[in-house]
Design an enzyme around this catalytic site. Sequence first.
Site, mmCIF file in Angstrom:
data_model
loop_
_atom_site.group_PDB
_atom_site.id
_atom_site.type_symbol
_atom_site.label_atom_id
_atom_site.label_comp_id
_atom_site.label_asym_id
_atom_site.label_seq_id
_atom_site.Cartn_x
_atom_site.Cartn_y
_atom_site.Cartn_z
ATOM 1 N N LYS A 55 0.838 -1.199 0.000
ATOM 2 C CA LYS A 55 0.000 0.000 0.000
ATOM 3 C C LYS A 55 0.874 1.251 0.000
ATOM 4 O O LYS A 55 1.728 1.418 0.862
ATOM 5 C CB LYS A 55 -0.921 -0.004 1.221
ATOM 6 C CG LYS A 55 -1.849 -1.215 1.275
ATOM 7 C CD LYS A 55 -2.640 -1.285 2.573
ATOM 8 C CE LYS A 55 -1.733 -1.518 3.764
ATOM 9 N NZ LYS A 55 -2.487 -1.761 5.005
ATOM 10 N N THR A 62 -8.183 9.300 8.710
ATOM 11 C CA THR A 62 -7.625 8.123 8.037
ATOM 12 C C THR A 62 -7.249 7.013 9.019
ATOM 13 O O THR A 62 -6.633 6.020 8.620
ATOM 14 C CB THR A 62 -6.372 8.519 7.236
ATOM 15 O OG1 THR A 62 -5.417 9.123 8.126
ATOM 16 C CG2 THR A 62 -6.724 9.497 6.131
ATOM 17 N N GLY A 110 -7.279 3.750 10.836
ATOM 18 C CA GLY A 110 -7.903 2.459 10.619
ATOM 19 C C GLY A 110 -8.054 2.065 9.158
ATOM 20 O O GLY A 110 -8.712 1.065 8.844
ATOM 21 N N THR A 111 -7.438 2.812 8.248
ATOM 22 C CA THR A 111 -7.592 2.483 6.822
ATOM 23 C C THR A 111 -6.993 1.119 6.491
ATOM 24 O O THR A 111 -7.568 0.353 5.710
ATOM 25 C CB THR A 111 -6.936 3.560 5.935
ATOM 26 O OG1 THR A 111 -5.608 3.819 6.424
ATOM 27 C CG2 THR A 111 -7.730 4.844 5.953
ATOM 28 N N GLY A 112 -5.846 0.799 7.080
ATOM 29 C CA GLY A 112 -5.199 -0.484 6.788
ATOM 30 C C GLY A 112 -6.009 -1.667 7.281
ATOM 31 O O GLY A 112 -6.192 -2.662 6.554
ATOM 32 N N CYS A 113 -6.514 -1.564 8.502
ATOM 33 C CA CYS A 113 -7.357 -2.632 9.061
ATOM 34 C C CYS A 113 -8.607 -2.827 8.212
ATOM 35 O O CYS A 113 -9.013 -3.960 7.914
ATOM 36 C CB CYS A 113 -7.777 -2.283 10.490
ATOM 37 S SG CYS A 113 -6.420 -1.968 11.639
#
Length: 508
Positions: free
Chosen positions: A192, A225, A227-230
Site C-alpha cells: 500500500k 484516516t 484504521g484504513t489499513g485494518c
Amino acid sequence: MLEESAYAAETQGGSLRRLAHVLTVAGSDSGGGAGIQADIKACAAACVYCSSVITSVTAQNTIGVQGVYSLAENFVAEQLRSVLSDMQVDVIKTGMLPSPGMITVLCQSIKEFPVRAVVVDPVMVSTSGDVLSGPSTLSGFCKELLPLADIVTPNLKEASALLGGISLDTVGDMRFAAKFIHAFGARNVLVKGGDLPGSSDAIDIFFDGEQFHELCGPRIMTRNTHGTGCTLASYIAAELAKGTPMLQSVQAAKSFVKSALLYSKDLMIGNGPQGPFDHLFMLKNQLNNYSPKWSFNANSLLLYAVTDSRMNKKWARSITEAVKASIEGGATIIQLREKEAETSEFVKRAVDCMAICRSYHVPLLINDRIDVALACDADGVHIGQSDMPAESARKILGPGKIIGVSCKTPAQAMKAWADGADYIGCGGVFPTNTKQSNPTIGLKGLETVCLASKLPVVAIGGIGAGNVQSVMELGVPNLKGVAVVSALFDQESVATETRRLKSLLTVR
C-alpha cells in the site's frame, strides 16, 4: 486455499442459511477507529459475519496510542479454539500480533482448523506512526505466517521492515518489495502506497507471483484516516469469504475505503490529528430509501434475458410486461437495453422494472447507461468495448454493483478481469438479427475465451431453443449460462418461450 464460496443469499420457505464468515485476530482499539472495531464494521458494511479473537488491548484515541497490554498467549489460543471448533469460518484476517509466541499459536490453529483463505495485515506501525509490534515478531511473520497467507497487505513502513529496513520511495521500490515479500511464501502481496512521497494519487501495487497490477485512486485529503489499513484488509477478507476472486476483492476493498474516506472527510470525532472514518456510510445513505444490494452470484447468469424496445413495440407490450413475463418464465437476470427512449423516460421505465425485479429477487442490469443505473439504483451495468472502461465504471458505481463486459477475445477477457468486472458476455456466438454487423466467433471462439477468462462467462448472440444445448455442452466450468434477446422477446408469449428455454438449460 480459495474454493467456491458457501456464501448464501436468504432462502425462501424457512430453509436454513448461513452467512459468509470472517474471523479477525487482532488488537482492540479503545477509540474504535482501528483494530477489531474497524474489522467488524468493515465486514458488516460488506454484509459478512465477523467473529473476533483479541490479541491485545490498547489505550488510544485520535491523538495516538497511550498504552498496549498484550493478552496471554494461552488465552489467545483458547479464544481461537472456541471460535474455530464451533463456527464455520471462511476466512481468517490477522492484525496486531504482538509476540512471536502469538504468531506460533495462530499458525498452529490455522493448520488444525483449515479455512478458505488467510489475509495477513502485518500490523507493526499504525497509520499515525505508533509502533504496535516489535522487531522480535518479524521472524515469525516471515517464517511461519506468510507461507500460510493468501494475501499480505503491508503499508510502506511495514514492507520496509519485512525487507530489513530498506527505504521505499518510488513505485519501482514498491514493486521490488512486493516481489521480495512474495518470496516468503504469501500467494499474493498488496503493498500500500498511501504514504508514498511526492504522489498525488493513492497507489497500491498488487503482485500475484506472475503479474504486477498498479491500482491507482484519488488521494482523499482528510484527517480521518485512522484504521484504513485494518479496514482494507478486512474488506478484502469479507469479499473473499463471499467467493469473490482475489484481485476483484482487492479492488472492491480499495473502492470501499475511498468512498468511506470521501464521505467522512469533514467528520469531527476527537481533538487529535487523526480521526476515524464512518464505515457504515452506505447504511445512512439508504436509511430512508432502502433497497437490498446483490452479492454477485455467477449462477444468476443461467438464463440472462436482454430486453429489446423494438421487439416490445412490434408485439405491443410494455417493457415492464416483458420483464415480468420473462421472470415468471424463469429468467435469472434481466438486462434493460433501450436505444430509442429519452433519458428521463428510460429512467422512469427502469424504476418500474426495478420494482418488479426486486419483488422476485432477480437482479437487474442496465445496458451501457451508467447514469441510468445510478438514477434507478439498478444492481449493475453491462458495458461494451466502446463504452466506458470497467475500471472507470467501478470507480463510479462502487464495490456493491455488478459489472459485465462484452468480450470477443482472450485479451479483452483478461482486461475485464483486471479492471474489476464481475462477468463477461462472450459473442456473438451465432449470427443474430439484433446486431447484424457483429462478427460471430462460433462455438470454438466461445470455448477459447472461456478457457482464457478468470471470470464467469455468459454466451450471447443468436442463441435459442435450437442451439442452446450445443452451447452448454462445451462443458467449460466458467460458462454459466446464455444471454437471449430474440428467442424470448420477439415471440408472442415471452413467458412460454422463457419457460421452454429454461427447461433445456436445466436438463444437463
